[in-house]
Motif scaffolding. Structure first.
Motif, short mmCIF file in Angstrom:
data_model
loop_
_atom_site.label_atom_id
_atom_site.label_comp_id
_atom_site.label_asym_id
_atom_site.label_seq_id
_atom_site.Cartn_x
_atom_site.Cartn_y
_atom_site.Cartn_z
N GLU A 54 6.59 -62.86 68.92
CA GLU A 54 6.95 -63.08 70.32
C GLU A 54 7.82 -64.32 70.50
OE1 GLU A 54 3.03 -60.92 70.15
OE2 GLU A 54 3.90 -62.68 69.18
N ARG A 212 8.63 -64.83 74.39
CA ARG A 212 9.67 -63.94 74.92
C ARG A 212 9.11 -62.54 75.15
NH1 ARG A 212 13.33 -65.67 77.28
NH2 ARG A 212 15.18 -64.83 76.29
N LYS A 213 8.23 -62.44 76.15
CA LYS A 213 7.66 -61.15 76.52
C LYS A 213 7.42 -61.13 78.02
CE LYS A 213 2.90 -62.61 75.63
NZ LYS A 213 1.65 -62.34 74.92
N LYS A 215 4.98 -59.14 81.11
CA LYS A 215 3.80 -58.30 81.37
C LYS A 215 4.03 -57.51 82.66
CE LYS A 215 0.45 -61.34 81.32
NZ LYS A 215 -0.92 -61.89 81.22
N HIS A 242 2.77 -55.40 77.62
CA HIS A 242 3.67 -56.49 77.26
C HIS A 242 4.91 -55.89 76.61
CE1 HIS A 242 0.05 -59.49 76.84
NE2 HIS A 242 -0.10 -58.65 77.84
N ILE A 243 6.08 -56.27 77.08
CA ILE A 243 7.34 -55.79 76.50
C ILE A 243 8.23 -56.99 76.20
CG2 ILE A 243 7.21 -53.57 77.69
CD1 ILE A 243 9.32 -54.64 79.64
N PRO A 244 9.15 -56.87 75.24
CA PRO A 244 10.02 -58.00 74.90
C PRO A 244 10.97 -58.34 76.05
CG PRO A 244 10.00 -56.36 73.14
CD PRO A 244 9.33 -55.73 74.32
N SER A 248 15.59 -61.47 73.48
CA SER A 248 14.47 -62.29 73.04
C SER A 248 14.66 -62.93 71.68
CB SER A 248 13.19 -61.44 73.02
OG SER A 248 13.34 -60.31 72.20
#
Length: 343
Positions: A54, A212-213, A215, A242-244, A248
């Motif tokens: 992350e 670097r994520k 929610k 949770h996604i990048p 990122s």
């Protein structure tokens, strides 16, 4: 960096010597003893014994600010006091036991030790991603306070003018949703989500991005047609992921935070953006602090208030009421869009 599940203590923990039986061994955190991974986050460099995907990877450096290791953590923090069933505090240390996940010790704003102890079968061990949730959330939040920095619970984006806008509010207020909408629909670069840091010693309120994520709730991902490839399900909420963050792999450009928007649920069909000043702005900034109970353990209350007073004088603070819907967002966000366009 936020982890919203309320942890409880582990009843029993077995020793995790690397020579122990498979049942006893640390799961999901032990990198090869010779491996070192270097990253940047929250404005500092760190070296880790475990991979942290992350974070933004950087070239190896001789003197990183922070060290993260997989090691042994005693059940009792020497010289500490028991704050609650899962948290112990000392003058310059903090220890957290998250049941079924790991034991974390944060030391002097410089070091985090992760102790993954398993008292069940290997199949029940937490995944590395679960272990990182608390490392990159509460543990790094404590470390920031130990350094005298202020972690803010925000989502931040960069307006076309170059100024940073941050959204905050209670859980579920929509700060991540608004940030992602501005990114995907208006092209505002996403700077950080959940937690970022400001350093009171800076001449301006520079914002240092966290992991670097992003929610987001599943319904928001679907409504905004965001690709869920690689999404990680939230530990405590089955429909949150949770996604990048876009881009990122790079450290966001350092810029001062100029606008902080506190989100409130509106009763009518029209949105209202109201700037606040003085003591009211300071109180809203205090409410924006991430896990402020940790801050009070390592920073004097007057130190925290003075830091927030300084911030309030260097940025615009607003209350923003809007309809609670993703429909017609252009009109709902018109007050913010108009002000951002003026620069």
């Amino acid at each position: 960096m936020s982890d919203d599940r309320t942890p409880s203590p582990a009843a029993t923990a077995l020793d995790m010597s690397s020579t122990g039986s498979p049942k006893d061994q640390r799961q999901g955190t032990q990198g090869h003893p010779r491996e070192r991974f270097f990253y940047s986050t929250y404005g500092f460099s760190l070296v880790s014994h475990i991979p942290l995907p992350e974070l933004v990877a950087i070239a190896p450096c001789d003197h990183p600010d922070i060290e993260i290791i997989a090691g042994h953590v005693d059940d009792t923090l020497a010289g500490g006091r028991q704050v609650n069933r899962w948290l112990q505090m000392a003058d310059d240390q903090c220890q957290m036991w998250i049941e079924g996940i790991a034991n974390y010790r944060v030391e002097q704003g410089q070091r985090i030790v992760i102790d993954r102890r398993v008292n069940e079968s290997i199949a029940s061990a937490a995944s590395p991603a679960d272990i990182r949730v608390y490392l990159l959330g509460s543990a790094l939040g404590v470390l920031a306070y130990q350094r005298g920095w202020l972690p803010l619970h925000i989502n931040a984006v960069q307006a076309p003018s170059g100024e940073l806008w941050a959204f905050t509010g209670p859980s579920g207020a929509g700060k991540s949703t608004l940030g992602v909408w501005l990114n995907t629909r208006r092209g505002w670069p996403q700077v950080t989500d959940d937690v970022a840091v400001v350093k009171p010693e800076d001449s301006q309120p520079f914002l240092y991005a966290g992991p670097r994520k992003i929610k987001l709730w599943k319904e928001t991902l679907e409504a905004l047609q965001i690709d869920m490839s690689g999404a990680q399900r939230d530990l405590s909420r089955v429909d949150k992921f949770h996604i990048p963050v876009p881009g990122s792999s790079e450290v966001p450009p350092l810029a001062p935070l100029k606008h902080l928007v506190v989100l409130e649920r509106g009763d009518g069909s029209r949105s209202r953006l109201t700037e606040v000043f003085g003591d009211e702005a300071v109180i809203l900034l205090l409410d924006t602090l991430y896990r402020s109970e940790f801050g009070r353990e390592f920073m004097a209350p007057e130190q925290i208030v003075q830091a927030c007073e300084k911030l309030a004088m260097t940025m615009h603070v607003y209350c923003f009421c809007r309809p609670w819907s993703l429909e017609d967002m252009d009109n709902h966000l018109a007050p913010i869009l108009k002000k951002a366009e003026l620069g």
